[in-house]
Design a protein around this motif. Sequence first.
Motif, mmCIF file in Angstrom:
data_model
loop_
_atom_site.group_PDB
_atom_site.id
_atom_site.type_symbol
_atom_site.label_atom_id
_atom_site.label_comp_id
_atom_site.label_asym_id
_atom_site.label_seq_id
_atom_site.Cartn_x
_atom_site.Cartn_y
_atom_site.Cartn_z
ATOM 1 N N UNK A 82 0.883 -0.995 -0.158
ATOM 2 C CA UNK A 82 0.015 -0.185 0.258
ATOM 3 C C UNK A 82 0.587 1.642 -0.082
ATOM 4 N N UNK A 83 1.922 1.589 0.819
ATOM 5 C CA UNK A 83 3.054 2.361 1.073
ATOM 6 C C UNK A 83 3.180 2.365 -0.212
ATOM 7 N N UNK A 84 3.441 1.276 -0.851
ATOM 8 C CA UNK A 84 4.656 1.072 -2.247
ATOM 9 C C UNK A 84 4.113 1.714 -3.584
ATOM 10 N N UNK A 85 2.851 2.078 -3.263
ATOM 11 C CA UNK A 85 1.927 1.790 -4.510
ATOM 12 C C UNK A 85 1.259 3.805 -4.342
ATOM 13 N N UNK A 86 1.558 4.738 -2.948
ATOM 14 C CA UNK A 86 1.758 5.974 -2.650
ATOM 15 C C UNK A 86 2.909 6.178 -3.685
ATOM 16 N N UNK A 87 4.221 5.746 -3.205
ATOM 17 C CA UNK A 87 5.113 6.384 -3.451
ATOM 18 C C UNK A 87 5.489 6.367 -5.760
ATOM 19 N N UNK A 88 6.774 7.469 -5.401
ATOM 20 C CA UNK A 88 7.472 7.662 -6.346
ATOM 21 C C UNK A 88 8.435 6.574 -6.981
ATOM 22 N N UNK A 89 8.253 5.511 -7.650
ATOM 23 C CA UNK A 89 9.336 4.484 -8.002
ATOM 24 C C UNK A 89 10.671 4.578 -8.050
ATOM 25 N N UNK A 90 10.393 6.109 -8.696
ATOM 26 C CA UNK A 90 12.191 6.557 -8.725
ATOM 27 C C UNK A 90 12.373 7.608 -7.870
ATOM 28 N N UNK A 91 12.218 7.369 -6.244
ATOM 29 C CA UNK A 91 12.050 8.025 -5.804
ATOM 30 C C UNK A 91 13.534 6.830 -3.977
ATOM 31 N N UNK A 92 14.250 7.624 -3.274
ATOM 32 C CA UNK A 92 14.781 6.408 -2.429
ATOM 33 C C UNK A 92 14.532 5.684 -1.111
ATOM 34 N N UNK A 93 12.589 7.199 -0.650
ATOM 35 C CA UNK A 93 12.115 5.412 0.061
ATOM 36 C C UNK A 93 11.329 4.403 -0.480
ATOM 37 N N UNK A 94 10.498 4.084 -1.831
ATOM 38 C CA UNK A 94 10.750 3.153 -2.882
ATOM 39 C C UNK A 94 12.007 1.749 -3.183
ATOM 40 N N UNK A 95 12.938 2.859 -3.178
ATOM 41 C CA UNK A 95 13.978 1.579 -3.493
ATOM 42 C C UNK A 95 14.453 1.169 -2.423
ATOM 43 N N UNK A 96 14.297 1.809 -1.014
ATOM 44 C CA UNK A 96 13.917 0.682 0.589
ATOM 45 C C UNK A 96 13.459 0.188 0.788
ATOM 46 N N UNK A 97 12.052 0.889 0.183
ATOM 47 C CA UNK A 97 10.592 -0.574 0.462
ATOM 48 C C UNK A 97 10.583 -1.460 -0.390
ATOM 49 N N UNK A 98 11.091 -1.325 -1.204
ATOM 50 C CA UNK A 98 11.229 -2.949 -2.401
ATOM 51 C C UNK A 98 12.240 -3.742 -1.972
ATOM 52 N N UNK A 99 13.496 -3.568 -0.926
ATOM 53 C CA UNK A 99 14.212 -4.487 -0.571
ATOM 54 C C UNK A 99 13.071 -4.688 0.499
ATOM 55 N N UNK A 100 12.430 -4.798 1.583
ATOM 56 C CA UNK A 100 11.517 -5.673 2.037
ATOM 57 C C UNK A 100 10.862 -6.179 1.892
ATOM 58 N N UNK A 101 10.353 -5.390 0.276
ATOM 59 C CA UNK A 101 8.989 -6.083 0.078
ATOM 60 C C UNK A 101 9.811 -7.369 -0.821
ATOM 61 N N UNK A 102 11.235 -7.266 -1.783
ATOM 62 C CA UNK A 102 11.272 -8.459 -1.831
ATOM 63 C C UNK A 102 11.894 -9.542 -1.053
ATOM 64 N N UNK A 103 12.309 -9.516 -0.001
ATOM 65 C CA UNK A 103 12.351 -10.129 1.313
ATOM 66 C C UNK A 103 11.592 -10.382 1.712
ATOM 67 N N UNK A 104 10.399 -10.052 2.344
ATOM 68 C CA UNK A 104 9.334 -10.486 3.068
ATOM 69 C C UNK A 104 8.466 -11.763 1.106
ATOM 70 N N UNK A 105 8.704 -11.602 0.246
ATOM 71 C CA UNK A 105 8.121 -12.068 -0.971
ATOM 72 C C UNK A 105 9.024 -13.870 -0.790
#
Length: 60
Positions: A19-42
């Motif tokens: 939900x947070x990732x869908x709100x964030x700009x995909x080029x932002x550092x925040x999105x990139x940090x969330x993507x690491x956790x997303x991949x780990x959880x996946x």
Amino acid sequence: MTEKELMQKNIEEFVQLQSYMLLADKDSEVYKAMKVRYNTLKVILTSSGINLTEIDRIKE
């Protein structure tokens, strides 16, 4: 914490994180940090036998 409770916690975190990732700009550092956790959880959920087809909204 039981294994079932841990899986439930990980699923809830996965859904909330998306939900947070869908709100964030995909080029932002925040999105990139969330993507690491997303991949780990996946990886954790998939290796535990959880089918993510229905709950994975990012699909990258």
